[in-house]
Write a protein that holds these residues in place. Sequence first.
Motif, PDB file in Angstrom:
ATOM      1  N   PRO A  15       0.852  -1.190   0.000  1.00  0.00           N
ATOM      2  CA  PRO A  15       0.000   0.000   0.000  1.00  0.00           C
ATOM      3  C   PRO A  15       0.883   1.233   0.000  1.00  0.00           C
ATOM      4  CG  PRO A  15       0.136  -0.880   2.221  1.00  0.00           C
ATOM      5  CD  PRO A  15       0.968  -1.788   1.349  1.00  0.00           C
ATOM      6  N   VAL A  16       0.596   2.186  -0.845  1.00  0.00           N
ATOM      7  CA  VAL A  16       1.439   3.387  -0.854  1.00  0.00           C
ATOM      8  C   VAL A  16       0.598   4.640  -0.760  1.00  0.00           C
ATOM      9  CG1 VAL A  16       3.534   2.540  -1.955  1.00  0.00           C
ATOM     10  CG2 VAL A  16       1.610   3.163  -3.366  1.00  0.00           C
ATOM     11  N   TYR A  17       1.021   5.530   0.083  1.00  0.00           N
ATOM     12  CA  TYR A  17       0.334   6.800   0.282  1.00  0.00           C
ATOM     13  C   TYR A  17       1.376   7.890   0.417  1.00  0.00           C
ATOM     14  CZ  TYR A  17      -2.652  10.330   2.422  1.00  0.00           C
ATOM     15  OH  TYR A  17      -3.322  11.485   2.712  1.00  0.00           O
ATOM     16  N   GLU A  19       4.082   8.439  -1.286  1.00  0.00           N
ATOM     17  CA  GLU A  19       5.448   7.918  -1.286  1.00  0.00           C
ATOM     18  C   GLU A  19       6.168   8.304  -2.575  1.00  0.00           C
ATOM     19  OE1 GLU A  19       6.433   6.573   1.413  1.00  0.00           O
ATOM     20  OE2 GLU A  19       4.891   5.300   2.305  1.00  0.00           O
ATOM     21  N   ASP A  48      -3.158   4.584  -2.347  1.00  0.00           N
ATOM     22  CA  ASP A  48      -4.280   4.869  -1.460  1.00  0.00           C
ATOM     23  C   ASP A  48      -4.707   6.337  -1.584  1.00  0.00           C
ATOM     24  OD1 ASP A  48      -6.120   4.684   0.535  1.00  0.00           O
ATOM     25  OD2 ASP A  48      -4.697   4.538   2.176  1.00  0.00           O
ATOM     26  N   GLY A  78      -7.305   4.591   3.695  1.00  0.00           N
ATOM     27  CA  GLY A  78      -6.541   4.088   4.842  1.00  0.00           C
ATOM     28  C   GLY A  78      -5.802   2.814   4.495  1.00  0.00           C
ATOM     29  N   LYS A  79      -4.725   2.587   5.213  1.00  0.00           N
ATOM     30  CA  LYS A  79      -3.833   1.474   4.914  1.00  0.00           C
ATOM     31  C   LYS A  79      -4.544   0.121   4.938  1.00  0.00           C
ATOM     32  CE  LYS A  79       0.410  -0.661   6.484  1.00  0.00           C
ATOM     33  NZ  LYS A  79       1.368  -0.802   7.570  1.00  0.00           N
ATOM     34  N   ALA A  82      -6.426  -0.396   1.856  1.00  0.00           N
ATOM     35  CA  ALA A  82      -5.510  -0.533   0.724  1.00  0.00           C
ATOM     36  C   ALA A  82      -4.917  -1.947   0.691  1.00  0.00           C
ATOM     37  CB  ALA A  82      -4.397   0.506   0.819  1.00  0.00           C
ATOM     38  N   ASP A  99       5.219  -2.490   3.801  1.00  0.00           N
ATOM     39  CA  ASP A  99       5.125  -1.036   3.657  1.00  0.00           C
ATOM     40  C   ASP A  99       5.957  -0.563   2.474  1.00  0.00           C
ATOM     41  OD1 ASP A  99       3.600  -0.966   5.887  1.00  0.00           O
ATOM     42  OD2 ASP A  99       4.970   0.245   7.104  1.00  0.00           O
ATOM     43  N   GLY A 100       5.583   0.581   1.945  1.00  0.00           N
ATOM     44  CA  GLY A 100       6.287   1.106   0.777  1.00  0.00           C
ATOM     45  C   GLY A 100       7.347   2.124   1.118  1.00  0.00           C
ATOM     46  N   ASP A 101       7.935   2.020   2.292  1.00  0.00           N
ATOM     47  CA  ASP A 101       8.932   3.018   2.660  1.00  0.00           C
ATOM     48  C   ASP A 101      10.236   2.392   3.144  1.00  0.00           C
ATOM     49  OD1 ASP A 101       8.045   1.970   4.980  1.00  0.00           O
ATOM     50  OD2 ASP A 101       7.348   3.834   5.877  1.00  0.00           O
ATOM     51  N   SER A 210       5.566   9.971   7.438  1.00  0.00           N
ATOM     52  CA  SER A 210       4.560   9.008   7.844  1.00  0.00           C
ATOM     53  C   SER A 210       3.158   9.525   7.549  1.00  0.00           C
ATOM     54  CB  SER A 210       4.697   8.728   9.330  1.00  0.00           C
ATOM     55  OG  SER A 210       3.640   7.913   9.753  1.00  0.00           O
ATOM     56  N   GLY A 211       2.303   8.632   7.055  1.00  0.00           N
ATOM     57  CA  GLY A 211       0.935   9.032   6.723  1.00  0.00           C
ATOM     58  C   GLY A 211      -0.007   8.896   7.907  1.00  0.00           C
ATOM     59  N   TRP A 212       0.561   8.587   9.101  1.00  0.00           N
ATOM     60  CA  TRP A 212      -0.296   8.347  10.259  1.00  0.00           C
ATOM     61  C   TRP A 212      -0.206   9.484  11.244  1.00  0.00           C
ATOM     62  CZ3 TRP A 212      -3.505   4.199  10.629  1.00  0.00           C
ATOM     63  CH2 TRP A 212      -3.314   3.190   9.675  1.00  0.00           C
ATOM     64  N   ARG A 216      -5.337   9.332  13.687  1.00  0.00           N
ATOM     65  CA  ARG A 216      -5.640   8.124  12.907  1.00  0.00           C
ATOM     66  C   ARG A 216      -5.225   6.870  13.651  1.00  0.00           C
ATOM     67  NH1 ARG A 216      -4.263   8.656   6.636  1.00  0.00           N
ATOM     68  NH2 ARG A 216      -5.655   6.889   6.543  1.00  0.00           N
TER      69      ARG A 216
HETATM   70  N1  UDP Z   1      -0.308   4.070   4.009  1.00  0.00           N
HETATM   71  C1  UDP Z   1      -1.462   3.918   3.241  1.00  0.00           C
HETATM   72  N2  UDP Z   1      -2.522   4.703   3.506  1.00  0.00           N
HETATM   73  C2  UDP Z   1      -2.519   5.638   4.513  1.00  0.00           C
HETATM   74  C3  UDP Z   1      -1.352   5.758   5.295  1.00  0.00           C
HETATM   75  C4  UDP Z   1      -0.276   4.956   5.022  1.00  0.00           C
HETATM   76  O1  UDP Z   1      -1.513   3.094   2.340  1.00  0.00           O
HETATM   77  O2  UDP Z   1      -3.525   6.322   4.672  1.00  0.00           O
HETATM   78  C5  UDP Z   1       0.855   3.211   3.713  1.00  0.00           C
HETATM   79  C6  UDP Z   1       2.163   3.951   3.517  1.00  0.00           C
HETATM   80  O3  UDP Z   1       2.340   4.345   2.183  1.00  0.00           O
HETATM   81  C7  UDP Z   1       3.185   2.914   3.905  1.00  0.00           C
HETATM   82  C8  UDP Z   1       2.454   2.142   4.972  1.00  0.00           C
HETATM   83  O4  UDP Z   1       1.069   2.396   4.819  1.00  0.00           O
HETATM   84  O5  UDP Z   1       3.491   2.038   2.841  1.00  0.00           O
HETATM   85  C9  UDP Z   1       2.921   2.514   6.360  1.00  0.00           C
HETATM   86  O6  UDP Z   1       2.698   3.875   6.563  1.00  0.00           O
HETATM   87  P1  UDP Z   1       3.721   4.818   7.286  1.00  0.00           P
HETATM   88  O7  UDP Z   1       5.113   4.510   6.879  1.00  0.00           O
HETATM   89  O8  UDP Z   1       3.220   6.203   7.070  1.00  0.00           O
HETATM   90  O9  UDP Z   1       3.469   4.381   8.770  1.00  0.00           O
HETATM   91  P2  UDP Z   1       4.542   4.164   9.914  1.00  0.00           P
HETATM   92  O10 UDP Z   1       5.692   3.414   9.325  1.00  0.00           O
HETATM   93  O11 UDP Z   1       4.883   5.524  10.357  1.00  0.00           O
HETATM   94  O12 UDP Z   1       3.774   3.374  10.918  1.00  0.00           O
END
Ligand code: UDP
Length: 318
Positions: A15-17, A19, A48, A78-79, A82, A99-101, A210-212, A216
């Motif tokens: 899932p990518v948001y 990125e 997403d 939302g993840k 997705a 995750d896509g990061d 981060s998308g969170w 959320r």
């Molecule tokens: N993501 C998503 N939708 C959202 C928020 C995040 O698909 O609304 C994806 C984001 O692209 C990543 C993964 O969920 O691949 C984890 O998100 P993030 O790195 O922001 O979260 P953290 O690592 O901070 O928990």
Amino acid sequence: MNRQAETPLISVVMPVYREGSSLRSVLDVLVEVLLSLKESFEVILVDDGSPDDTWVVIEQASMQYPVIRAVRLSRNFGKESAICAGLEMASGKAVIVMDGDLQHPPQLIPEMVRLWRESKADVVEAVKDDRGQESFVNRIGAGLFYSVFSRLSGYDLDRASDYKLIDRRVVDAWLTMGERNLFFRGMISWLGFRHLKIPFTVPERAGGQSGWSLFRLIKLAVTAVTSFSSLPLHLITLSGGVFLFFGMILGLQTLFNKLTGKAVSGFATVILLLLIIGSLLMISLGIIGEYIARIYEEVKRRPRYLISEKLERRVSEK
Ligand code: UDP
Ligand code: MG
């Protein structure tokens, strides 16, 4: 058309948001690792509803890597949703969600695949041996959430991540779960099957942010608790019982005082009782409200996500 290209051994769901800035390099690393496996694979990207150039990057990358299939959701769902879209699309015999990061290091994939094959595990979970660079609030929040969640639901998710390899059997079982309020980690653990864990250290984000938000995260935590446990509702009944017990003692004492002519005074007691019972009632109503909200969302039976664009694999390769 090559049949093997039709059903790959491994599907990677990402899932990518937002990125866009780092996705390209993330895909380069991922594809390199996957190629080294010498197995058939596909990469499923779920955009997403990113407001940035993520979809453009995906389109360009798919020119270079025909193994990429992608969907773009009509907005940010939302993840969890997705991941659901990705799982529904995936066709592999094993599906890896990550995750896509690059916070879920692709270097772990060969080991996951090996474990899946050799020890016949149905789910290979990557667990964080260190939560990585996280803010103090997040760390405390996550700790609190996991301890409450495992106590309430009986599923221990401490240090669990969404980075998992899931066998086709489990994916199919997951897809039969029809709820709208998704909590991927919890649902996978609810399903059972044979789980294996491998530890990993969470690296820094590859780029972007981060998308969170905290809000959320809290929302996800509430969804998780309410969809995996009805214990909070029973606790309300229990606290009612406890209050009844003390109420009776206090009632008897008041009655006794009245009969022996020692009544009046006790103003503090009245105020305290009023405050305590008042807030308890409010909290109880709130908890019941959370469950009603969940029921309301479920009975609406809205789709879990909507797709606005789709990029299928170009089956030109032999
Ligand atoms: N993501 C998503 N939708 C959202 C928020 C995040 O698909 O609304 C994806 C984001 O692209 C990543 C993964 O969920 O691949 C984890 O998100 P993030 O790195 O922001 O979260 P953290 O690592 O901070 O928990
Ligand atoms: Mg991340």
